[in-house]
Enzyme design. Structure first.
Site, PDB file in Angstrom:
ATOM      1  N   CYS A 157      27.117  49.301  53.647  1.00  7.32           N
ATOM      2  CA  CYS A 157      26.201  48.167  53.706  1.00  7.32           C
ATOM      3  C   CYS A 157      26.382  47.373  54.994  1.00  7.32           C
ATOM      4  O   CYS A 157      25.485  46.621  55.393  1.00  7.32           O
ATOM      5  CB  CYS A 157      26.380  47.266  52.494  1.00  7.32           C
ATOM      6  SG  CYS A 157      28.064  46.700  52.225  1.00  7.32           S
ATOM      7  N   LYS A 190      31.237  49.502  35.125  1.00  5.67           N
ATOM      8  CA  LYS A 190      30.365  50.676  35.227  1.00  5.67           C
ATOM      9  C   LYS A 190      30.351  51.158  36.672  1.00  5.67           C
ATOM     10  O   LYS A 190      29.716  50.551  37.531  1.00  5.67           O
ATOM     11  CB  LYS A 190      28.936  50.365  34.796  1.00  5.67           C
ATOM     12  CG  LYS A 190      28.090  51.647  34.614  1.00  5.67           C
ATOM     13  CD  LYS A 190      26.602  51.417  34.735  1.00  5.67           C
ATOM     14  CE  LYS A 190      26.109  51.577  36.149  1.00  5.67           C
ATOM     15  NZ  LYS A 190      26.255  52.963  36.683  1.00  5.67           N
ATOM     16  N   GLU A 204      16.482  49.169  55.398  1.00  5.11           N
ATOM     17  CA  GLU A 204      17.790  49.824  55.315  1.00  5.11           C
ATOM     18  C   GLU A 204      17.621  51.323  55.122  1.00  5.11           C
ATOM     19  O   GLU A 204      16.923  51.774  54.213  1.00  5.11           O
ATOM     20  CB  GLU A 204      18.595  49.237  54.154  1.00  5.11           C
ATOM     21  CG  GLU A 204      20.019  49.752  54.098  1.00  5.11           C
ATOM     22  CD  GLU A 204      20.848  49.073  53.032  1.00  5.11           C
ATOM     23  OE1 GLU A 204      22.025  48.784  53.283  1.00  5.11           O
ATOM     24  OE2 GLU A 204      20.307  48.827  51.923  1.00  5.11           O
ATOM     25  N   GLU A 209      26.167  41.428  45.880  1.00  7.99           N
ATOM     26  CA  GLU A 209      26.257  41.819  47.284  1.00  7.99           C
ATOM     27  C   GLU A 209      25.427  43.073  47.464  1.00  7.99           C
ATOM     28  O   GLU A 209      25.634  44.072  46.770  1.00  7.99           O
ATOM     29  CB  GLU A 209      27.712  42.031  47.709  1.00  7.99           C
ATOM     30  CG  GLU A 209      28.521  40.743  47.730  1.00  7.99           C
ATOM     31  CD  GLU A 209      27.932  39.653  48.612  1.00  7.99           C
ATOM     32  OE1 GLU A 209      27.211  39.986  49.579  1.00  7.99           O
ATOM     33  OE2 GLU A 209      28.147  38.462  48.326  1.00  7.99           O
TER      34      GLU A 209
END
Length: 480
Positions: free
Chosen positions: A284, A175, A381, A250
């Site tokens: 990231c 996906k 973040e 992750e």
């Protein structure tokens, strides 16, 4: 008229039973519809898993070199389509063209790499206690692997999950993220053209709440690999492990670059700018915190501000830094910029939307100074082109500040002091640590993963570590 892309299930391109589609727009020009994809539901996801389960045994029994040959041919097909795929990536995700071309090449390289690794799969021979016993191990595929991938590296991350899964004999359901699914669809097209047997790869586009959840919870799925935000990844991990599945997550990062007193401020600023503003900060591993020794702080800030203000912003097709992928991502970055100002940080560069590009999802490269380590801009973040600069008195304080977040993905230090470098490599709480290099950028043949909330800390990706996740050991005692 925009073509409608279909799902790839059991070797065929098919529409979703929902009858619904979703448009993907150009983030540099949101009035331009780039492509249309299926907005699938649980029925399509279930069909995909069942197809993968039916194909799993035959693919597992296929010799490794034959599996590798399919990957190699698919890599060659991607190579032939490199310019086209680069343009597609720019149009859907907004990435600057040189960055997009590099990402497509990485996907090609990953397919070639695991094509060769497929030849070496096997096990190890051990010494048995008895004279008439052969004792050895074999590595077998886990079974059906569910892959859930993000939009920020829409061809590289699907490739680095998909290639080792297929090389080791697993069947796959994939996906891709709804914001930029096209490059992952291109991977399926290449593998189909390369002769991958029906059902071994199945790709379904649609929301995580229906497609992703079905993949994770279906009884026939044996392993789940996810890349995305920590909030979503932690929910996926709980779903997968509660169902007894092997899980690899992750997730986010709040990556620091520590700048020591011995560093050249101009060199350090170049490293931080490349890590913080490259890929529009949508990585990231992007550098979002510069932790700078007071002796070089002022000069470093001047150099970083100059670099931020010199970056050419515009559509990814012809600029150095493209837009963010969506309106919500841009608005989230602008919200954090406002929060930082409210907290007391000083806006030293950027901070807004470039006037000439107010129709797209653009944000100026932004630098904040006078940032305290506990500010939200230094803890959470952002996922945009924003760097928070934190002043520290010495290396010990810098290392402590670098580690004082809930993430631990990538970290770097800029220093000419060998002792500082060695201490940083040993004491930095991150899965990737670097000396005199930007926090972004990864070799494809070494393990990748994070600490703390950046990872489930279960399995690493890439290289031999990627193979480990998709295989399980069997120990054989052969008495003769």
């Amino acid at each position: 008229m925009t073509d409608t892309n279909e799902n790839y299930v059991n070797g065929e391109w098919v529409p979703a039973a929902t009858g619904e589609t979703v448009d993907v727009v150009n983030p540099a020009n949101p009035d331009e519809v780039v492509a249309r994809y299926q907005q699938s539901g649980t029925e399509a996801a279930t069909d995909a898993v069942e197809a993968a389960a039916d194909a799993a045994s035959d693919w597992a029994d296929t010799p490794g070199p034959d599996r590798g040959a399919v990957l190699r041919d698919a890599g060659a097909i991607l190579d032939d389509r490199k310019d086209e795929l680069t343009d597609q990536l720019v149009a859907e995700e907004g990435k600057a063209r040189p960055e997009a071309a590099g990402e497509v090449q990485r996907a090609i390289d990953i397919f070639y790499y695991f094509a060769e690794k497929a030849r070496d799969l096997g096990g190890s021979l051990k010494s048995a206690s008895g004279r008439d016993t052969s004792l050895y191990t074999v590595e077998e595929p886990v079974g059906v692997a569910a892959l859930i991938t993000p939009w920020n590296y829409p061809i590289a991350i699907p490739a680095w999950k998909l290639a080792p899964a297929l090389a080791t004999g697993n069947s796959v359901v994939l996906k891709p993220a709804s914001a930029a699914p096209g490059p992952a669809v291109a991977l399926a097209e290449a593998l189909d053209e390369a002769g991958l047997p029906d059902g071994v790869l199945n790709l379904v586009t649609g929301p995580g709440s229906s497609v992703g959840s079905t993949f994770v919870e279906h009884d026939a799925v044996d392993a789940v690999s996810f890349t995305g935000s920590s909030e979503v990844g932690e929910m996926v991990y709980d779903q997968a492990t509660d169902a007894g599945k092997r899980a690899q997550m992750e997730m986010g990062g709040k990556n620091p670059t520590v700048v020591g007193a011995s560093a050249d401020p101009a060199e350090a600023a170049e490293i931080v700018a490349n890590g913080g503003f490259g890929t529009t900060g949508q990585s990231c591993t992007a550098c979002s915190r510069a932790v700078v020794h007071e002796d070089v702080y002022d000069e470093f800030v001047d150099e970083l501000v100059a670099r931020a203000e010199a970056i050419d912003i515009g559509p990814g097709s012809d600029a150095e830094m493209g837009p963010q992928v969506s309106e919500s991502e841009r608005d989230g970055t602008l919200e954090y910029i406002g929060i930082a100002e409210d907290e007391g940080a000083t806006l030293a560069a950027g901070g807004g939307v470039p006037a000439e590009y107010d129709e797209g999802y653009f944000v100026e490269p932004t630098v904040f100074t006078d940032v305290e380590p506990d500010y939200r801009i230094a803890q959470e973040e952002v996922f945009g082109p924003v760097v928070a600069v934190i002043e520290v008195e010495d290396f010990d304080e810098g290392l402590a500040v670098a580690n004082d977040v809930e993430y631990g993905l990538s970290a770097s230090v800029v220093t000419d002091d060998h002792t500082e470098a060695k201490r940083f490599l040993s004491e930095a709480e991150a899965g990737v640590v670097k000396v005199n290099e930007k926090t972004t950028g990864l070799e494809l043949h070494v393990p990748f993963g994070g600490f703390k909330r950046s990872s489930s800390e279960t399995w690493r990706e890439q290289g031999d570590a990627g193979i480990d996740f998709y295989t399980i050991s069997k120990t054989v005692y052969d008495n003769y």
